[in-house]
Design a protein around this motif. Sequence first.
Motif, PDB file in Angstrom:
ATOM      1  N   ALA A   1       2.791 -11.583   7.761  1.00 27.52           N
ATOM      2  CA  ALA A   1       3.695 -10.455   7.521  1.00 27.52           C
ATOM      3  C   ALA A   1       5.122 -10.903   7.212  1.00 27.52           C
ATOM      4  CB  ALA A   1       3.710  -9.526   8.736  1.00 27.52           C
ATOM      5  N   GLU A   2       5.447 -12.187   7.485  1.00 28.26           N
ATOM      6  CA  GLU A   2       6.813 -12.656   7.287  1.00 28.26           C
ATOM      7  C   GLU A   2       6.950 -13.755   6.239  1.00 28.26           C
ATOM      8  OE1 GLU A   2       5.501 -12.927  10.577  1.00 28.26           O
ATOM      9  OE2 GLU A   2       6.149 -10.893  11.098  1.00 28.26           O
TER      10      GLU A   2
ATOM     11  N   PHE B   1       3.473 -14.470   1.150  1.00 27.77           N
ATOM     12  CA  PHE B   1       2.428 -13.485   1.434  1.00 27.77           C
ATOM     13  C   PHE B   1       2.918 -12.105   1.846  1.00 27.77           C
ATOM     14  CE2 PHE B   1       0.593 -17.680   2.860  1.00 27.77           C
ATOM     15  CZ  PHE B   1      -0.188 -17.875   1.736  1.00 27.77           C
ATOM     16  N   ARG B   2       4.168 -11.969   2.293  1.00 27.98           N
ATOM     17  CA  ARG B   2       4.581 -10.715   2.933  1.00 27.98           C
ATOM     18  C   ARG B   2       4.512  -9.517   1.992  1.00 27.98           C
ATOM     19  NH1 ARG B   2      10.727 -12.860   3.908  1.00 27.98           N
ATOM     20  NH2 ARG B   2      11.465 -12.735   1.728  1.00 27.98           N
TER      21      ARG B   2
ATOM     22  N   LEU C   1      -5.684 -11.138   0.393  1.00 30.45           N
ATOM     23  CA  LEU C   1      -4.505 -10.565  -0.259  1.00 30.45           C
ATOM     24  C   LEU C   1      -4.562 -10.958  -1.724  1.00 30.45           C
ATOM     25  CD1 LEU C   1      -1.766 -11.812   2.266  1.00 30.45           C
ATOM     26  CD2 LEU C   1      -3.010  -9.642   2.350  1.00 30.45           C
ATOM     27  N   TRP C   2      -3.992 -10.123  -2.600  1.00 26.61           N
ATOM     28  CA  TRP C   2      -3.954 -10.485  -4.008  1.00 26.61           C
ATOM     29  C   TRP C   2      -2.550 -10.291  -4.569  1.00 26.61           C
ATOM     30  CZ3 TRP C   2      -2.840  -7.246  -8.164  1.00 26.61           C
ATOM     31  CH2 TRP C   2      -2.811  -5.872  -7.886  1.00 26.61           C
TER      32      TRP C   2
ATOM     33  N   GLU D   1      -6.719   4.432   3.402  1.00 27.61           N
ATOM     34  CA  GLU D   1      -6.164   5.208   4.510  1.00 27.61           C
ATOM     35  C   GLU D   1      -4.741   4.721   4.763  1.00 27.61           C
ATOM     36  OE1 GLU D   1      -8.703   4.580   7.828  1.00 27.61           O
ATOM     37  OE2 GLU D   1     -10.374   5.723   6.979  1.00 27.61           O
ATOM     38  N   LYS D   2      -3.851   5.638   5.044  1.00 27.99           N
ATOM     39  CA  LYS D   2      -2.460   5.268   5.297  1.00 27.99           C
ATOM     40  C   LYS D   2      -2.374   4.479   6.594  1.00 27.99           C
ATOM     41  CE  LYS D   2       2.208   7.099   5.165  1.00 27.99           C
ATOM     42  NZ  LYS D   2       3.054   8.302   5.009  1.00 27.99           N
ATOM     43  N   ALA D   3      -1.796   3.309   6.510  1.00 27.81           N
ATOM     44  CA  ALA D   3      -1.653   2.467   7.696  1.00 27.81           C
ATOM     45  C   ALA D   3      -0.433   1.582   7.520  1.00 27.81           C
ATOM     46  CB  ALA D   3      -2.895   1.605   7.892  1.00 27.81           C
ATOM     47  N   GLU D   4       0.413   1.552   8.527  1.00 30.21           N
ATOM     48  CA  GLU D   4       1.555   0.645   8.491  1.00 30.21           C
ATOM     49  C   GLU D   4       1.046  -0.789   8.585  1.00 30.21           C
ATOM     50  OE1 GLU D   4       4.751   1.340   7.991  1.00 30.21           O
ATOM     51  OE2 GLU D   4       4.087   3.405   7.644  1.00 30.21           O
ATOM     52  N   PRO D   5       1.656  -1.712   7.836  1.00 30.01           N
ATOM     53  CA  PRO D   5       1.199  -3.105   7.895  1.00 30.01           C
ATOM     54  C   PRO D   5       1.098  -3.655   9.317  1.00 30.01           C
ATOM     55  CG  PRO D   5       2.730  -2.836   6.087  1.00 30.01           C
ATOM     56  CD  PRO D   5       2.708  -1.527   6.827  1.00 30.01           C
TER      57      PRO D   5
END
Length: 223
Positions: free
Chosen positions: A83-84, A88-89, A132-133, A182-186
């Motif tokens: 995530a950081e 990749f973030r 991830l892409w 579906e809506k989802a916070e990372p």
Amino acid sequence: MCGRYVQTLPAEAMRRLFKAGGALPNLSPNYNAAPTQRLPVCRFNPETGERSLDVLRWGLVPSWAKDLSIGARTINARAEGVAEKPSFRSAFKARRCLVPADYFYEWKKEGSAKQPFRIGRADGPPLVFAGLWEGWQDKQSQEWVRTFTIITTTPSAQMAALHDRMPVILEEEHWPAWLGEEKAEPASLLPLLAPWPGELELVAVSKDVGNVANNRPDLIDAV
């Protein structure tokens, strides 16, 4: 690290697995999938509202990269910093995908030698990795290249005897959130990036798998 895997599921079978729409890619069985190869992934297109099967280059190349060479170092993304980390973030926030596989390969040190193993689900279904892409544009040719990476995490108790990392395996119930349907916070997705708790089958295979030029069905045979 997850640096090699097996993908033999036909495109039509993958369509059914992921309930994907759109055109199907032309695929051949791959018994020794390796970095920089073009391999199938499942993505979600918010404009069409459908999942699609697409063939992307393994080794994520961020949009800001000067060239494709960084992809050789970004075949995996560690869950602990996904995530950081600058590479990749951005993709973690908005461009997540699923990577199907029959098995993945890992090597166990045995003295001065290394013995390869194929690892799959003991209950038989295909593995589906969290990926991830990203899209990267060649400034000279203006060509777009789409690439992907596989997220890895700490090993399960079973895998720990073999290696200190394993790919993140996602169950079907988590695919909609991971793909962005579906809506989802990372931040809410981070708990998914944990060792898979199910039973794996670890089988020693031929050392021929160490050479990327080898791509034969017998590579997955037990030795």
